[in-house]
Design a protein around this motif. Structure first.
Motif, PDB file in Angstrom:
ATOM      1  N   LEU A   7       0.832  -1.211   0.000  1.00 13.25           N
ATOM      2  CA  LEU A   7       0.000   0.000   0.000  1.00 13.25           C
ATOM      3  C   LEU A   7       0.863   1.256   0.000  1.00 13.25           C
ATOM      4  N   LEU A   8       1.968   1.212   0.720  1.00 12.66           N
ATOM      5  CA  LEU A   8       2.897   2.346   0.723  1.00 12.66           C
ATOM      6  C   LEU A   8       3.468   2.560  -0.673  1.00 12.66           C
ATOM      7  N   SER A   9       3.823   1.476  -1.328  1.00 15.46           N
ATOM      8  CA  SER A   9       4.344   1.568  -2.694  1.00 15.46           C
ATOM      9  C   SER A   9       3.298   2.158  -3.636  1.00 15.46           C
ATOM     10  N   LEU A  10       2.062   1.736  -3.512  1.00 15.76           N
ATOM     11  CA  LEU A  10       0.990   2.279  -4.353  1.00 15.76           C
ATOM     12  C   LEU A  10       0.765   3.763  -4.085  1.00 15.76           C
ATOM     13  N   ASP A  11       0.806   4.161  -2.832  1.00 14.89           N
ATOM     14  CA  ASP A  11       0.626   5.572  -2.481  1.00 14.89           C
ATOM     15  C   ASP A  11       1.750   6.430  -3.056  1.00 14.89           C
ATOM     16  N   ILE A  12       2.972   5.939  -2.972  1.00 12.97           N
ATOM     17  CA  ILE A  12       4.111   6.688  -3.518  1.00 12.97           C
ATOM     18  C   ILE A  12       3.977   6.821  -5.027  1.00 12.97           C
ATOM     19  N   ASN A  13       3.629   5.731  -5.700  1.00 13.35           N
ATOM     20  CA  ASN A  13       3.457   5.772  -7.154  1.00 13.35           C
ATOM     21  C   ASN A  13       2.311   6.689  -7.559  1.00 13.35           C
ATOM     22  N   LYS A  14       1.234   6.687  -6.795  1.00 12.08           N
ATOM     23  CA  LYS A  14       0.103   7.569  -7.088  1.00 12.08           C
ATOM     24  C   LYS A  14       0.516   9.028  -6.952  1.00 12.08           C
ATOM     25  N   PHE A  15       1.220   9.351  -5.880  1.00 13.96           N
ATOM     26  CA  PHE A  15       1.682  10.717  -5.656  1.00 13.96           C
ATOM     27  C   PHE A  15       2.612  11.170  -6.782  1.00 13.96           C
ATOM     28  N   LEU A  16       3.560  10.331  -7.146  1.00 17.00           N
ATOM     29  CA  LEU A  16       4.511  10.686  -8.201  1.00 17.00           C
ATOM     30  C   LEU A  16       3.827  10.853  -9.552  1.00 17.00           C
ATOM     31  N   SER A  17       2.863  10.000  -9.851  1.00 20.10           N
ATOM     32  CA  SER A  17       2.166  10.118 -11.131  1.00 20.10           C
ATOM     33  C   SER A  17       1.302  11.374 -11.183  1.00 20.10           C
ATOM     34  N   GLU A  18       0.673  11.744 -10.070  1.00 14.89           N
ATOM     35  CA  GLU A  18      -0.110  12.984 -10.042  1.00 14.89           C
ATOM     36  C   GLU A  18       0.781  14.199 -10.241  1.00 14.89           C
ATOM     37  N   ARG A  19       1.932  14.204  -9.591  1.00 13.31           N
ATOM     38  CA  ARG A  19       2.866  15.328  -9.751  1.00 13.31           C
ATOM     39  C   ARG A  19       3.382  15.417 -11.184  1.00 13.31           C
ATOM     40  N   LEU A  20       3.705  14.276 -11.763  1.00 10.04           N
ATOM     41  CA  LEU A  20       4.193  14.259 -13.142  1.00 10.04           C
ATOM     42  C   LEU A  20       3.120  14.757 -14.101  1.00 10.04           C
ATOM     43  N   TYR A  21       1.865  14.377 -13.884  1.00 11.26           N
ATOM     44  CA  TYR A  21       0.761  14.832 -14.725  1.00 11.26           C
ATOM     45  C   TYR A  21       0.584  16.343 -14.601  1.00 11.26           C
ATOM     46  N   GLN A  22       0.629  16.874 -13.377  1.00 10.65           N
ATOM     47  CA  GLN A  22       0.490  18.323 -13.180  1.00 10.65           C
ATOM     48  C   GLN A  22       1.630  19.083 -13.857  1.00 10.65           C
ATOM     49  N   LYS A  23       2.845  18.554 -13.774  1.00 12.14           N
ATOM     50  CA  LYS A  23       3.985  19.203 -14.433  1.00 12.14           C
ATOM     51  C   LYS A  23       3.819  19.180 -15.946  1.00 12.14           C
ATOM     52  N   PHE A  24       3.269  18.088 -16.472  1.00 18.04           N
ATOM     53  CA  PHE A  24       3.000  17.990 -17.902  1.00 18.04           C
ATOM     54  C   PHE A  24       1.984  19.051 -18.332  1.00 18.04           C
ATOM     55  N   LEU A  25       0.916  19.220 -17.544  1.00 16.97           N
ATOM     56  CA  LEU A  25      -0.084  20.243 -17.861  1.00 16.97           C
ATOM     57  C   LEU A  25       0.525  21.639 -17.823  1.00 16.97           C
ATOM     58  N   MET A  26       1.373  21.897 -16.827  1.00 15.79           N
ATOM     59  CA  MET A  26       2.030  23.204 -16.733  1.00 15.79           C
ATOM     60  C   MET A  26       2.934  23.435 -17.936  1.00 15.79           C
ATOM     61  N   MET A  27       3.633  22.406 -18.376  1.00 13.44           N
ATOM     62  CA  MET A  27       4.509  22.546 -19.536  1.00 13.44           C
ATOM     63  C   MET A  27       3.683  22.893 -20.774  1.00 13.44           C
ATOM     64  N   GLN A  28       2.541  22.242 -20.952  1.00 12.31           N
ATOM     65  CA  GLN A  28       1.687  22.541 -22.102  1.00 12.31           C
ATOM     66  C   GLN A  28       1.186  23.980 -22.056  1.00 12.31           C
ATOM     67  N   ASN A  29       0.797  24.450 -20.878  1.00 15.12           N
ATOM     68  CA  ASN A  29       0.317  25.831 -20.758  1.00 15.12           C
ATOM     69  C   ASN A  29       1.429  26.824 -21.048  1.00 15.12           C
ATOM     70  N   ASN A  30       2.635  26.547 -20.569  1.00 14.18           N
ATOM     71  CA  ASN A  30       3.734  27.486 -20.766  1.00 14.18           C
ATOM     72  C   ASN A  30       4.266  27.479 -22.194  1.00 14.18           C
ATOM     73  N   LEU A  31       3.898  26.494 -23.001  1.00 10.28           N
ATOM     74  CA  LEU A  31       4.277  26.490 -24.408  1.00 10.28           C
ATOM     75  C   LEU A  31       3.403  27.421 -25.237  1.00 10.28           C
ATOM     76  N   SER A  32       2.276  27.822 -24.692  1.00  4.79           N
ATOM     77  CA  SER A  32       1.362  28.698 -25.416  1.00  4.79           C
ATOM     78  C   SER A  32       1.961  30.092 -25.576  1.00  4.79           C
ATOM     79  N   LEU A  33       1.653  30.721 -26.682  1.00  2.00           N
ATOM     80  CA  LEU A  33       2.113  32.089 -26.910  1.00  2.00           C
ATOM     81  C   LEU A  33       1.171  33.118 -26.316  1.00  2.00           C
ATOM     82  N   GLN A  34      -0.013  32.673 -25.877  1.00  2.44           N
ATOM     83  CA  GLN A  34      -0.996  33.588 -25.305  1.00  2.44           C
ATOM     84  C   GLN A  34      -0.787  33.682 -23.794  1.00  2.44           C
TER      85      GLN A  34
END
Length: 100
Positions: A7-34
């Protein structure tokens, strides 16, 4: 330790995947010229870590300079864009504070 506590391993993986997804969304937003897209993306990112879901319920605690630094924009562009976004009812300004 992770082999013993799956369960600890699953929680760590869930946390890391959520952070990676949020960073991906931020990268997409910062690529915009607007600048509106960049700022709205940053504000949605900050609001996602709070319990506030209603419009204008979350106070952005960052300065215009910090927003400019995080989005790769100039301070003047951030100021102009925030005023434009207020006129379009995307956010609200009260006593110099931004509510999203």
């Amino acid at each position: 330790m992770l082999n013993d506590n799956l369960l600890l391993s699953l929680d760590i993986n869930k946390f890391l995947s959520e952070r990676l997804y949020q960073k991906f969304l931020m990268m997409q937003n910062n690529l915009s010229l607007q600048p509106e897209v960049r700022l709205v993306g940053m504000m949605k990112y900050l609001k996602s870590y709070s319990n506030f879901q209603d419009q204008y319920s979350f106070e952005i605690s960052l300065t215009r300079k910090q927003l400019a630094s995080l989005t790769g924009l100039r301070i003047e562009t951030v100021i102009r864009t925030i005023k434009k976004m207020e006129k379009e009812d995307i956010l609200r300004l009260e006593n110099g504070k931004i509510f999203f």
